[in-house]
Structures are given as C-alpha cells and as structure tokens.
Write a protein that holds these residues in place. Sequence first.
Motif, PDB file in Angstrom:
ATOM      1  N   GLY A 211       0.821  -1.200   0.000  1.00  0.00           N
ATOM      2  CA  GLY A 211       0.000   0.000   0.000  1.00  0.00           C
ATOM      3  C   GLY A 211       0.862   1.260   0.000  1.00  0.00           C
ATOM      4  O   GLY A 211       2.035   1.240   0.401  1.00  0.00           O
ATOM      5  N   LYS A 212       0.267   2.349  -0.429  1.00  0.00           N
ATOM      6  CA  LYS A 212       0.979   3.621  -0.536  1.00  0.00           C
ATOM      7  C   LYS A 212       1.574   4.073   0.805  1.00  0.00           C
ATOM      8  O   LYS A 212       2.740   4.472   0.873  1.00  0.00           O
ATOM      9  CB  LYS A 212       0.019   4.690  -1.072  1.00  0.00           C
ATOM     10  N   ASP A 213       0.783   4.004   1.880  1.00  0.00           N
ATOM     11  CA  ASP A 213       1.267   4.456   3.198  1.00  0.00           C
ATOM     12  C   ASP A 213       2.459   3.626   3.679  1.00  0.00           C
ATOM     13  O   ASP A 213       3.433   4.176   4.193  1.00  0.00           O
ATOM     14  CB  ASP A 213       0.148   4.384   4.247  1.00  0.00           C
ATOM     15  N   LEU A 214       2.387   2.308   3.492  1.00  0.00           N
ATOM     16  CA  LEU A 214       3.491   1.449   3.911  1.00  0.00           C
ATOM     17  C   LEU A 214       4.746   1.750   3.096  1.00  0.00           C
ATOM     18  O   LEU A 214       5.845   1.843   3.644  1.00  0.00           O
ATOM     19  CB  LEU A 214       3.107  -0.028   3.775  1.00  0.00           C
ATOM     20  N   LYS A 215       4.579   1.930   1.789  1.00  0.00           N
ATOM     21  CA  LYS A 215       5.710   2.269   0.921  1.00  0.00           C
ATOM     22  C   LYS A 215       6.386   3.546   1.393  1.00  0.00           C
ATOM     23  O   LYS A 215       7.608   3.618   1.497  1.00  0.00           O
ATOM     24  CB  LYS A 215       5.216   2.489  -0.513  1.00  0.00           C
ATOM     25  N   GLU A 216       5.569   4.559   1.685  1.00  0.00           N
ATOM     26  CA  GLU A 216       6.106   5.851   2.125  1.00  0.00           C
ATOM     27  C   GLU A 216       6.828   5.720   3.465  1.00  0.00           C
ATOM     28  O   GLU A 216       7.897   6.303   3.660  1.00  0.00           O
ATOM     29  CB  GLU A 216       4.994   6.882   2.216  1.00  0.00           C
ATOM     30  N   ARG A 217       6.270   4.959   4.401  1.00  0.00           N
ATOM     31  CA  ARG A 217       6.925   4.774   5.712  1.00  0.00           C
ATOM     32  C   ARG A 217       8.267   4.072   5.565  1.00  0.00           C
ATOM     33  O   ARG A 217       9.236   4.415   6.234  1.00  0.00           O
ATOM     34  CB  ARG A 217       6.029   3.989   6.661  1.00  0.00           C
ATOM     35  N   ILE A 218       8.324   3.092   4.694  1.00  0.00           N
ATOM     36  CA  ILE A 218       9.578   2.377   4.461  1.00  0.00           C
ATOM     37  C   ILE A 218      10.600   3.302   3.817  1.00  0.00           C
ATOM     38  O   ILE A 218      11.768   3.334   4.231  1.00  0.00           O
ATOM     39  CB  ILE A 218       9.347   1.111   3.615  1.00  0.00           C
ATOM     40  N   MET A 219      10.172   4.065   2.846  1.00  0.00           N
ATOM     41  CA  MET A 219      11.087   5.001   2.173  1.00  0.00           C
ATOM     42  C   MET A 219      11.591   6.063   3.145  1.00  0.00           C
ATOM     43  O   MET A 219      12.767   6.400   3.143  1.00  0.00           O
ATOM     44  CB  MET A 219      10.423   5.664   0.967  1.00  0.00           C
ATOM     45  N   ASP A 220      10.701   6.574   3.990  1.00  0.00           N
ATOM     46  CA  ASP A 220      11.089   7.584   4.979  1.00  0.00           C
ATOM     47  C   ASP A 220      12.087   7.027   5.993  1.00  0.00           C
ATOM     48  O   ASP A 220      12.993   7.726   6.427  1.00  0.00           O
ATOM     49  CB  ASP A 220       9.863   8.140   5.718  1.00  0.00           C
ATOM     50  N   SER A 221      11.929   5.755   6.355  1.00  0.00           N
ATOM     51  CA  SER A 221      12.828   5.165   7.354  1.00  0.00           C
ATOM     52  C   SER A 221      14.218   4.898   6.773  1.00  0.00           C
ATOM     53  O   SER A 221      15.180   4.872   7.506  1.00  0.00           O
ATOM     54  CB  SER A 221      12.235   3.875   7.914  1.00  0.00           C
ATOM     55  N   THR A 222      14.304   4.719   5.472  1.00  0.00           N
ATOM     56  CA  THR A 222      15.612   4.459   4.860  1.00  0.00           C
ATOM     57  C   THR A 222      16.376   5.740   4.575  1.00  0.00           C
ATOM     58  O   THR A 222      17.591   5.708   4.442  1.00  0.00           O
ATOM     59  CB  THR A 222      15.486   3.657   3.551  1.00  0.00           C
ATOM     60  N   THR A 223      15.676   6.871   4.511  1.00  0.00           N
ATOM     61  CA  THR A 223      16.347   8.131   4.221  1.00  0.00           C
ATOM     62  C   THR A 223      16.750   8.870   5.495  1.00  0.00           C
ATOM     63  O   THR A 223      17.458   9.847   5.437  1.00  0.00           O
ATOM     64  CB  THR A 223      15.461   9.054   3.364  1.00  0.00           C
TER      65      THR A 223
END
Length: 95
Positions: A82-94
């Motif tokens: 899902g979009k929210d999960l994708k964004e949370r994962i991307m935010d945690s890697t940056t």
Amino acid sequence: MTRTELINKLAIEKNISNSLADKIITKIFKSMTDSLVSGNRIEIRGFGSFEIREYDGYIARNPRTGVQVEVKPKKLPFFKTGKDLKERIMDSTTS
C-alpha cells in the motif's frame, strides 16, 4: 517478524494471555486464507492488498540438461504494498 513474535507483541501490547493472542492471530490468518481460497481479494488500507494471480502453463527448458518440460498452470498469492506502507519504508531508509 515471525508468527510467535507477532503473538508475543499482541499479548504484551494488549495485556492479554499468549493463548488468547494466539487464538486471535490464528483466526485472522484463517479468515484471510479462506478469503483468498474463495477467490476474494483482501485489502488492508495503509498496508497493502492480497490477491490470487493465475498463471498459464508453458513449456520451459531445464537449464542443466536442455530437456523441455511442461510447467502446469498455477494460482499463486500476490501481495501489493500500500501507498502508506511504501512511504513509511522510504522515509525510514532516508533518515
């Protein structure tokens, strides 16, 4: 995270016994499995969706021997993030 870790986390966070947490997790997974087996799609907002994808049969080649083999049609579960999960994962890697 393993199933056991999920059960333990639920038991701790909700202050319930491990056996009750196990029953809850088992019921959730059984309901999801039954839904997919029935051909239904599962959507969990903010997390993702599960569906069954059908693949046609085809003729493949064994790379070691070169012999042609028939691969039968199959149905496999597929998960789309899902979009929210994708964004949370991307935010945690940056971070």
